[in-house]
Scaffold this motif. Structure first.
Motif, PDB file in Angstrom:
ATOM      1  N   GLY A   7       0.795  -1.208   0.000  1.00  0.00           N
ATOM      2  CA  GLY A   7       0.000   0.000   0.000  1.00  0.00           C
ATOM      3  C   GLY A   7       0.832   1.265   0.000  1.00  0.00           C
ATOM      4  O   GLY A   7       0.299   2.350   0.109  1.00  0.00           O
ATOM      5  N   PHE A   8       2.143   1.121  -0.115  1.00  0.00           N
ATOM      6  CA  PHE A   8       3.002   2.311  -0.146  1.00  0.00           C
ATOM      7  C   PHE A   8       2.824   2.999  -1.487  1.00  0.00           C
ATOM      8  O   PHE A   8       2.999   2.399  -2.534  1.00  0.00           O
ATOM      9  CB  PHE A   8       4.466   1.888   0.051  1.00  0.00           C
ATOM     10  N   TYR A   9       2.466   4.248  -1.436  1.00  0.00           N
ATOM     11  CA  TYR A   9       2.259   5.016  -2.665  1.00  0.00           C
ATOM     12  C   TYR A   9       3.059   6.294  -2.535  1.00  0.00           C
ATOM     13  O   TYR A   9       2.882   7.069  -1.607  1.00  0.00           O
ATOM     14  CB  TYR A   9       0.763   5.314  -2.856  1.00  0.00           C
TER      15      TYR A   9
ATOM     16  N   THR B 188      -3.756   3.307  10.374  1.00  0.00           N
ATOM     17  CA  THR B 188      -2.843   2.565  11.240  1.00  0.00           C
ATOM     18  C   THR B 188      -1.667   2.014  10.455  1.00  0.00           C
ATOM     19  O   THR B 188      -1.789   1.626   9.301  1.00  0.00           O
ATOM     20  CB  THR B 188      -3.558   1.384  11.931  1.00  0.00           C
ATOM     21  N   ARG B 189      -0.537   1.981  11.108  1.00  0.00           N
ATOM     22  CA  ARG B 189       0.671   1.348  10.601  1.00  0.00           C
ATOM     23  C   ARG B 189       1.475   0.805  11.770  1.00  0.00           C
ATOM     24  O   ARG B 189       2.597   1.233  12.001  1.00  0.00           O
ATOM     25  CB  ARG B 189       1.533   2.347   9.835  1.00  0.00           C
ATOM     26  N   PRO B 190       0.908  -0.125  12.562  1.00  0.00           N
ATOM     27  CA  PRO B 190       1.716  -0.684  13.650  1.00  0.00           C
ATOM     28  C   PRO B 190       2.850  -1.550  13.103  1.00  0.00           C
ATOM     29  O   PRO B 190       2.746  -2.119  12.022  1.00  0.00           O
ATOM     30  CB  PRO B 190       0.734  -1.518  14.459  1.00  0.00           C
TER      31      PRO B 190
ATOM     32  N   GLN C 203      -4.257  -0.055   7.122  1.00  0.00           N
ATOM     33  CA  GLN C 203      -5.703  -0.029   6.905  1.00  0.00           C
ATOM     34  C   GLN C 203      -6.124   1.262   6.229  1.00  0.00           C
ATOM     35  O   GLN C 203      -5.641   2.338   6.574  1.00  0.00           O
ATOM     36  CB  GLN C 203      -6.449  -0.157   8.226  1.00  0.00           C
ATOM     37  N   CYS C 204      -7.034   1.122   5.281  1.00  0.00           N
ATOM     38  CA  CYS C 204      -7.727   2.271   4.703  1.00  0.00           C
ATOM     39  C   CYS C 204      -9.049   2.391   5.451  1.00  0.00           C
ATOM     40  O   CYS C 204      -9.801   1.431   5.544  1.00  0.00           O
ATOM     41  CB  CYS C 204      -7.994   2.045   3.220  1.00  0.00           C
ATOM     42  N   VAL C 205      -9.316   3.571   5.992  1.00  0.00           N
ATOM     43  CA  VAL C 205     -10.475   3.757   6.854  1.00  0.00           C
ATOM     44  C   VAL C 205     -11.373   4.843   6.277  1.00  0.00           C
ATOM     45  O   VAL C 205     -10.899   5.886   5.831  1.00  0.00           O
ATOM     46  CB  VAL C 205     -10.028   4.136   8.286  1.00  0.00           C
ATOM     47  N   THR C 206     -12.667   4.569   6.307  1.00  0.00           N
ATOM     48  CA  THR C 206     -13.647   5.571   5.870  1.00  0.00           C
ATOM     49  C   THR C 206     -13.917   6.546   7.009  1.00  0.00           C
ATOM     50  O   THR C 206     -13.492   6.316   8.141  1.00  0.00           O
ATOM     51  CB  THR C 206     -14.967   4.893   5.449  1.00  0.00           C
ATOM     52  N   ARG C 207     -14.641   7.589   6.719  1.00  0.00           N
ATOM     53  CA  ARG C 207     -14.980   8.568   7.753  1.00  0.00           C
ATOM     54  C   ARG C 207     -15.918   7.965   8.804  1.00  0.00           C
ATOM     55  O   ARG C 207     -15.993   8.442   9.926  1.00  0.00           O
ATOM     56  CB  ARG C 207     -15.617   9.795   7.124  1.00  0.00           C
ATOM     57  N   GLN C 208     -16.631   6.910   8.454  1.00  0.00           N
ATOM     58  CA  GLN C 208     -17.521   6.247   9.401  1.00  0.00           C
ATOM     59  C   GLN C 208     -16.759   5.270  10.308  1.00  0.00           C
ATOM     60  O   GLN C 208     -17.332   4.676  11.201  1.00  0.00           O
ATOM     61  CB  GLN C 208     -18.626   5.476   8.654  1.00  0.00           C
TER      62      GLN C 208
ATOM     63  N   VAL D 126      -2.766  -5.429   4.107  1.00  0.00           N
ATOM     64  CA  VAL D 126      -1.738  -6.461   4.259  1.00  0.00           C
ATOM     65  C   VAL D 126      -2.408  -7.832   4.173  1.00  0.00           C
ATOM     66  O   VAL D 126      -3.377  -8.094   4.885  1.00  0.00           O
ATOM     67  CB  VAL D 126      -0.995  -6.303   5.607  1.00  0.00           C
ATOM     68  N   PRO D 127      -1.893  -8.733   3.305  1.00  0.00           N
ATOM     69  CA  PRO D 127      -2.485 -10.073   3.197  1.00  0.00           C
ATOM     70  C   PRO D 127      -2.388 -10.842   4.521  1.00  0.00           C
ATOM     71  O   PRO D 127      -1.491 -10.600   5.329  1.00  0.00           O
ATOM     72  CB  PRO D 127      -1.640 -10.751   2.114  1.00  0.00           C
ATOM     73  N   GLY D 128      -3.288 -11.779   4.703  1.00  0.00           N
ATOM     74  CA  GLY D 128      -3.354 -12.540   5.944  1.00  0.00           C
ATOM     75  C   GLY D 128      -2.173 -13.457   6.196  1.00  0.00           C
ATOM     76  O   GLY D 128      -1.932 -13.856   7.329  1.00  0.00           O
ATOM     77  N   TRP D 129      -1.398 -13.796   5.187  1.00  0.00           N
ATOM     78  CA  TRP D 129      -0.284 -14.724   5.367  1.00  0.00           C
ATOM     79  C   TRP D 129       0.973 -14.028   5.890  1.00  0.00           C
ATOM     80  O   TRP D 129       1.908 -14.700   6.341  1.00  0.00           O
ATOM     81  CB  TRP D 129       0.050 -15.431   4.051  1.00  0.00           C
TER      82      TRP D 129
END
Length: 157
Positions: free
Chosen positions: A70-72, A92-94, A101-106, A113-116
């Motif tokens: 997700g690095f742009y 977040t970037r722990p 995570q991409c988060v909406t205003r809600q 990040v993939p689950g593996w």
């Protein structure tokens, strides 16, 4: 120093397959060259170090892949759109566990990040530490025992 770390994190996902394949080939060659019928025994220090290199490279490569996911480079807000995720900003970037995570205003988040990634990071680190501990133990065990009555070569006055 920060530039070197950034370069290492950027190149790690590209170099990891070569390091893992090289260590796996070296381990396979050692297994092939082993005498038939020698039975089960604990691995020697060299095999344990090769396994530690393999596991450590896999863990570092997975970590680098997750961190740079997700690095742009142009605009962080475009990262979510480029990944096709719902959300308009990154929240977040722990460091561990790796999460972007991409988060909406809600407040609804989409993980990039993939689950593996996190199981490979934790499993690789655990295997690396275990293999290095076994290598040290094996190296100490195979060291020739010195007799207790002989001189160690120290200079005495």
């Amino acid at each position: 120093m920060a530039a070197l770390l950034f370069l290492a994190l950027t190149l790690a996902p590209l170099m990891t397959p070569f390091v893992v394949a090289g260590a796996a080939l070296a381990l396979a060659k050692r297994a092939y060259d082993r005498e038939l019928g020698s039975g089960l025994r604990l691995p020697d220090a060299t095999s344990c170090v090769l396994l530690a290199v393999l596991a450590g490279a896999a863990a570092f490569g997975a970590y680098a892949y997750g961190v740079t996911r997700g690095f742009y480079i142009l605009d962080p807000d475009q990262m979510c759109a480029a990944a096709g995720a719902r959300g308009d900003h990154v929240i977040t970037r722990p460091t561990l566990p790796v999460s972007v995570q991409c988060v909406t205003r809600q407040g609804e988040g989409t993980e990039l990040v993939p689950g593996w990634v996190n199981p490979v990071v934790y499993g690789g680190l655990a295997l690396c530490v275990l293999a290095l501990g076994t290598a040290v133990s094996s190296g100490l065990r195979r060291r020739p025992a010195q007799s207790s009555g002989s001189s160690t070569g120290a200079i005495s006055s």
